[in-house]
Design an enzyme around this catalytic site. Structure first.
Site, short mmCIF file in Angstrom:
data_model
loop_
_atom_site.label_atom_id
_atom_site.label_comp_id
_atom_site.label_asym_id
_atom_site.label_seq_id
_atom_site.Cartn_x
_atom_site.Cartn_y
_atom_site.Cartn_z
N ASN A 2 -17.54 -3.70 57.77
CA ASN A 2 -18.21 -3.84 59.07
C ASN A 2 -17.25 -3.33 60.14
OD1 ASN A 2 -19.45 -4.69 61.40
ND2 ASN A 2 -19.33 -6.88 60.95
N TRP A 3 -17.52 -2.11 60.63
CA TRP A 3 -16.60 -1.50 61.60
C TRP A 3 -16.74 -2.13 62.98
CZ3 TRP A 3 -16.97 4.57 60.60
CH2 TRP A 3 -16.62 4.84 59.27
N LYS A 4 -17.78 -2.90 63.20
CA LYS A 4 -18.05 -3.52 64.50
C LYS A 4 -18.06 -2.44 65.59
CE LYS A 4 -16.35 -7.85 62.73
NZ LYS A 4 -15.75 -9.14 62.95
N GLU A 7 -21.27 -12.94 65.33
CA GLU A 7 -21.05 -12.40 66.69
C GLU A 7 -22.38 -12.15 67.39
OE1 GLU A 7 -18.44 -9.26 65.47
OE2 GLU A 7 -16.93 -10.75 64.97
N HIS A 54 -25.19 -11.62 61.97
CA HIS A 54 -23.73 -11.78 62.02
C HIS A 54 -23.39 -12.83 63.09
CE1 HIS A 54 -19.50 -10.97 62.74
NE2 HIS A 54 -19.48 -10.41 61.55
N GLU A 63 -19.82 -16.23 55.84
CA GLU A 63 -18.71 -15.95 56.74
C GLU A 63 -18.44 -17.17 57.62
OE1 GLU A 63 -18.28 -11.38 57.27
OE2 GLU A 63 -19.61 -12.14 58.81
N GLY A 107 -11.95 -12.75 62.04
CA GLY A 107 -11.05 -12.10 62.99
C GLY A 107 -9.92 -13.00 63.47
N SER A 162 -11.44 -12.58 57.66
CA SER A 162 -10.00 -12.30 57.50
C SER A 162 -9.61 -11.95 56.07
CB SER A 162 -9.16 -13.47 58.02
OG SER A 162 -9.42 -13.68 59.39
N GLY A 202 -14.16 -7.00 57.98
CA GLY A 202 -14.10 -6.48 59.34
C GLY A 202 -12.84 -5.67 59.56
N GLY A 203 -11.81 -6.31 60.11
CA GLY A 203 -10.57 -5.62 60.48
C GLY A 203 -10.02 -4.70 59.40
P1 PGA Z 1 -12.85 -9.94 59.72
O1 PGA Z 1 -14.41 -9.83 60.04
O2 PGA Z 1 -12.63 -9.40 58.34
O3 PGA Z 1 -12.18 -9.07 60.78
O4 PGA Z 1 -12.48 -11.37 59.85
C1 PGA Z 1 -15.37 -10.08 59.05
C2 PGA Z 1 -16.75 -9.92 59.63
O5 PGA Z 1 -16.96 -10.31 60.78
O6 PGA Z 1 -17.68 -9.40 58.97
#
Ligand code: PGA
Length: 251
Positions: free
Chosen positions: A7-9, A98, A96, A168, A174, A211, A232-233
């Site tokens: 997930n590049w966000k 977010e 998600h 998640e 994050g 994470s 994500g990251g």
């Molecule tokens: P993260 O994000 O790996 O940066 O914690 C995961 C996600 O939100 O899908």
């Protein structure tokens, strides 16, 4: 099925996205990918170029990070699932944390989006997970299941095997604070058992997110009910994402 989604966000310019994709294509030939289903999820504007870059690559699929439930109409600023399908996108991340936290998405919005995705032949990657207060209060299993139950309440059970569930925990996204392998396994096993008891379907992949990186993924991926990750990251760094594919394949 093992699945790893990046997930590049809201990251990367067009050029950075193309460079990342090039590195992933080079680092993920069929023999490295093995039986892992690899998915990348760039921002909307990058989707056509990423789909194009993958034209002849069957190993990697493309997901959007969101989509509107209606197929079209007066919804300024939105992109429909039908448009995503038209752009040859394969999947869509739905609900998600977010989106729930910053854009007010409710369980009911999530349910409509799951239906819309399936109607438009997109694989829904449905995200659920508790916030820290729910973890501390000990209600995280019910809270997470309530989100998942709502997401699937109006879905035909025959379509459920085509979906992906992402657990998640919000406190791990994050933050650098990863769930322990035992914490992930507990929730995954519970969600799978509830899906079986409620809908009679439990063979969809359930992936962990929060994470997750090469240094902590092996133990999580080794859990019997963890079928992969939503990253994500670490998905923005080609070497890390490729290492995660290799760890998942070996699990
Ligand atoms: P993260 O994000 O790996 O940066 O914690 C995961 C996600 O939100 O899908």
């Amino acid at each position: 099925m093992k699945l790893l989604a990046g997930n590049w966000k809201m990251n990367n310019t067009l050029e950075e996205g193309a460079d990342l994709m090039e590195a992933l294509i080079e680092g993920l030939p069929a023999e490295v990918v093995g039986d892992v289903r690899v998915v990348v999820s760039p921002p909307f504007l990058q989707l056509p170029q990423i789909v194009h870059a993958l034209w002849e690559n069957a190993q990697i699929a493309v997901a959007a990070q969101n989509g509107h439930a209606a197929d079209g109409g007066a919804f300024t600023g939105e992109v429909s699932m039908a448009m995503l399908r038209d752009a040859e996108v394969d999947a869509v991340i739905i609900g998600h944390s977010e989106r729930r936290q910053y854009f007010g998405e409710t369980d009911s919005d999530v349910a409509e989006k799951v239906q819309s995705a399936l109607r438009n032949q997109l694989i829904p990657i449905v995200c659920v997970g508790e916030v820290l207060a729910q973890r501390k209060a000990g209600t995280y299993l019910e809270d997470t299941w309530n989100q998942l139950h709502a997401a699937f309440a109006r879905v035909n059970p025959e379509d459920m095997s085509d979906c992906v569930i992402a657990y998640e925990p919000v406190w791990a996204i994050g933050t650098g604070e990863v769930a322990t392998a035992a914490q992930a396994q507990e929730v995954h096993a519970y969600l799978r058992a509830q899906m079986e008891a409620t809908f009679g379907v439990s063979d969809m992949p359930i992936v962990y997110g929060g994470s997750c990186k090469p240094s902590n993924a092996a133990e999580i991926f080794a859990q019997p009910d963890v079928d992969g990750g939503l990253i994500g990251g670490a998905s923005l760094v080609a070497a890390d994402f490729i290492a995660l594919v290799e760890l998942l394949k070996a699990s």
